[in-house]
Design a protein around this motif. Structure first.
Motif, short mmCIF file in Angstrom:
data_model
loop_
_atom_site.label_atom_id
_atom_site.label_comp_id
_atom_site.label_asym_id
_atom_site.label_seq_id
_atom_site.Cartn_x
_atom_site.Cartn_y
_atom_site.Cartn_z
N VAL A 101 0.83 -1.20 0.00
CA VAL A 101 0.00 0.00 0.00
C VAL A 101 0.87 1.26 0.00
O VAL A 101 0.64 2.21 -0.76
N LEU A 102 1.89 1.26 0.83
CA LEU A 102 2.67 2.47 1.05
C LEU A 102 3.64 2.80 -0.08
O LEU A 102 4.03 3.96 -0.25
N LYS A 103 4.03 1.82 -0.87
CA LYS A 103 4.96 2.12 -1.98
C LYS A 103 4.34 3.07 -2.99
O LYS A 103 5.05 3.79 -3.70
N ASP A 104 3.02 3.08 -3.08
CA ASP A 104 2.34 4.04 -3.95
C ASP A 104 2.01 5.33 -3.21
O ASP A 104 1.79 6.37 -3.84
N ALA A 105 1.96 5.26 -1.87
CA ALA A 105 1.55 6.43 -1.08
C ALA A 105 2.67 7.43 -0.88
O ALA A 105 2.42 8.62 -0.68
N VAL A 106 3.92 6.96 -0.94
CA VAL A 106 5.06 7.85 -0.70
C VAL A 106 5.41 8.58 -1.99
O VAL A 106 5.71 7.98 -3.01
N GLU A 107 5.37 9.89 -1.92
CA GLU A 107 5.58 10.75 -3.09
C GLU A 107 6.99 10.62 -3.65
O GLU A 107 7.97 10.64 -2.91
N GLY A 108 7.09 10.48 -4.98
CA GLY A 108 8.38 10.49 -5.66
C GLY A 108 9.26 9.28 -5.38
O GLY A 108 10.48 9.34 -5.59
N LEU A 109 8.67 8.18 -4.93
CA LEU A 109 9.46 7.01 -4.55
C LEU A 109 10.00 6.27 -5.76
O LEU A 109 9.27 5.97 -6.71
N ASP A 110 11.29 5.97 -5.75
CA ASP A 110 11.92 5.08 -6.73
C ASP A 110 11.78 3.67 -6.16
O ASP A 110 12.56 3.26 -5.30
N VAL A 111 10.78 2.93 -6.64
CA VAL A 111 10.47 1.62 -6.07
C VAL A 111 11.63 0.66 -6.25
O VAL A 111 11.94 -0.14 -5.35
N GLY A 264 -7.41 4.39 -7.39
CA GLY A 264 -7.57 3.36 -6.37
C GLY A 264 -6.38 3.20 -5.44
O GLY A 264 -6.48 2.51 -4.42
N THR A 265 -5.25 3.81 -5.77
CA THR A 265 -4.09 3.75 -4.88
C THR A 265 -4.25 4.77 -3.76
O THR A 265 -5.09 5.67 -3.83
N LEU A 266 -3.45 4.60 -2.72
CA LEU A 266 -3.51 5.52 -1.59
C LEU A 266 -2.37 6.53 -1.67
O LEU A 266 -1.29 6.24 -2.19
N ARG A 267 -2.62 7.72 -1.16
CA ARG A 267 -1.63 8.78 -1.12
C ARG A 267 -1.65 9.41 0.26
O ARG A 267 -2.71 9.57 0.86
N TRP A 268 -0.46 9.76 0.74
CA TRP A 268 -0.41 10.54 1.98
C TRP A 268 -0.86 11.97 1.69
O TRP A 268 -0.41 12.58 0.72
N ARG A 269 -1.71 12.47 2.51
CA ARG A 269 -2.14 13.86 2.45
C ARG A 269 -1.87 14.50 3.81
O ARG A 269 -1.99 13.83 4.85
N TRP A 270 -1.53 15.75 3.82
CA TRP A 270 -1.26 16.42 5.09
C TRP A 270 -1.49 17.91 4.96
O TRP A 270 -1.49 18.47 3.87
N LYS A 271 -1.70 18.52 6.11
CA LYS A 271 -1.87 19.97 6.18
C LYS A 271 -1.48 20.41 7.57
O LYS A 271 -1.39 19.60 8.51
N GLU A 272 -1.24 21.68 7.72
CA GLU A 272 -0.96 22.23 9.03
C GLU A 272 -2.16 21.98 9.94
O GLU A 272 -3.31 22.17 9.53
N SER A 273 -1.91 21.53 11.15
CA SER A 273 -3.02 21.26 12.06
C SER A 273 -3.73 22.55 12.43
O SER A 273 -3.17 23.64 12.35
N GLU A 274 -4.99 22.44 12.87
CA GLU A 274 -5.77 23.62 13.22
C GLU A 274 -5.13 24.39 14.37
O GLU A 274 -5.07 25.63 14.35
N ASP A 275 -4.58 23.67 15.36
CA ASP A 275 -3.95 24.35 16.49
C ASP A 275 -2.76 25.18 16.04
O ASP A 275 -2.57 26.33 16.48
N ALA A 276 -1.95 24.61 15.14
CA ALA A 276 -0.78 25.35 14.64
C ALA A 276 -1.21 26.55 13.81
O ALA A 276 -0.62 27.63 13.89
N GLU A 277 -2.25 26.35 13.01
CA GLU A 277 -2.75 27.44 12.18
C GLU A 277 -3.30 28.58 13.02
O GLU A 277 -3.02 29.77 12.76
#
Length: 357
Positions: A101-111, A264-277
């Motif tokens: 699952v994670l090999k597709d989720a990590v951005e720019g990965l050289d598998v 259908g693959t998974l991707r990591w998504r992230w953003k600054e948390s509300e508390d930090a913002e």
């Protein structure tokens, strides 16, 4: 007695010291970032969370990013590194499922690079009669150290403390000494180390004695984020409780989750948390330099509509008082007009306190 003294004298003779002049003149090798700016070669990091939050998914993603020159939560490996991942409890089939699952989720990965550079030492893969390394014993430490040196590992990830260290009482500071010795030995060898650990019962910090924290350049805590749905139980708020390195906009409180893409693959998504913002909003407002919502929103990188919501939330949580917000806006406008600025928030708070009597 003589043998012990002689041996101690021999060990002392092997220790090296240098003068300030020697230190200032020596050309030291530049340490690469393994993940920029999270950690450099030879540094150590603790990653802690409660069970089921996603610490192993995060640790495996770090391993993949480092081994395959990828990026995780904005932290980029400049090139592939050799990584040894030591797992003390997971079934081999489950570990494989997560990595698929994670090999597709990590951005720019050289598998292909990751497949070559990432090696896994897994307890469940061993013969039941074989002893698995215990990082609280000299024998177990030597086994992992020799494996790492043998493959010229740049990074070793230990998942996790509770099943890899035979410590009777994690709250006993003295019981942490063997593990600290091992982590320091890895530093001396120039091998970066990540220790995965559980949270305490309250989920607000790592479990056990605070002495374990002394050697780490960074400590990261993960807490469950119930507001984000993830079918792979990897949705968490990430916060740094310790960081000695160079900070940029990726070293902040972050909300991260696995999200299914259109293919259908998974991707990591992230953003600054509300508390930090919210913290950034209040800090900028209190500078009294923003007389217009549009300017403040631009500085924050948000829309004016989003700013309005953040303002209301900050005031509702008591992070700033509505009169203080208004006073800072008026001070900024007065300054822009060349008029005398209003007192800053701290001075105004003192005046309000005196007026209460």
């Amino acid at each position: 007695m003589t043998q012990r003294n002689d041996r101690g004298a021999d060990d002392g003779a092997r220790l090296r010291s240098l003068s300030l002049g020697d230190l200032l003149s020596v050309d030291l090798p530049v340490r690469d970032y393994i993940l920029d700016p999270l950690m450099k070669q030879g540094e150590s990091l603790m990653l802690w969370a409660a069970p089921g939050v996603g610490k192993t998914m995060a640790a495996l993603s770090i391993a993949l990013a480092a081994a395959g020159g990828g990026k995780f939560l904005g932290w980029k490996a400049p090139h592939p590194f050799r990584v040894l991942y030591v797992d003390g409890e997971m079934a081999l089939a489950d570990l494989k499922d997560r990595l698929v699952v994670l090999k597709d989720a990590v951005e720019g990965l050289d598998v292909d690079a990751a497949a070559k550079n990432l090696r896994l030492l897994v307890r469940s893969h061993q013969d039941p009669e074989a002893s698995f390394p215990d990082i609280a014993t000299p024998e177990g430490q030597q086994t992992i150290y020799a494996r790492a040196r043998g493959m010229k590992a740049d990074l070793v990830i230990l998942d996790n403390f509770s099943v890899l260290a035979g410590v009777d009482d994690e709250n006993d500071a003295g019981a942490m000494n063997p593990v600290l010795t091992f982590l320091l030995r890895m530093k001396q060898a120039g091998i970066a180390t990540i220790l995965v650990h559980h949270s305490n019962k309250g989920g607000e910090s790592y479990r056990g004695s605070s002495k374990i924290a002394t050697t780490f350049e960074a400590i990261i805590g993960l807490k469950a984020n119930s507001g984000v749905a993830s079918r792979y139980t990897a949705a968490f708020d990430l916060a740094f409780t310790k960081f000695r390195g160079r900070r940029n906009d990726t070293i902040v409180e972050t909300s991260a989750w696995l999200e299914e893409a259109a293919d259908g693959t998974l991707r990591w998504r992230w953003k600054e948390s509300e508390d930090a913002e919210l913290g950034r909003v209040v800090t900028l407002v209190k500078t009294c330099r923003y007389g217009r919502d549009a300017d403040l929103a631009k500085a924050l990188g948000v829309s004016t509509g989003k700013l309005s919501g953040l303002k209301n939330t900050a005031i509702a949580r008591g992070l700033i008082k509505a009169p203080d917000w208004k006073r800072c806006v008026e001070a900024a406008r007065a300054s822009e007009s060349g008029l005398d600025a209003f007192p800053d928030v701290a001075e105004a708070d003192e005046d309000d306190a005196h007026n209460d009597f």
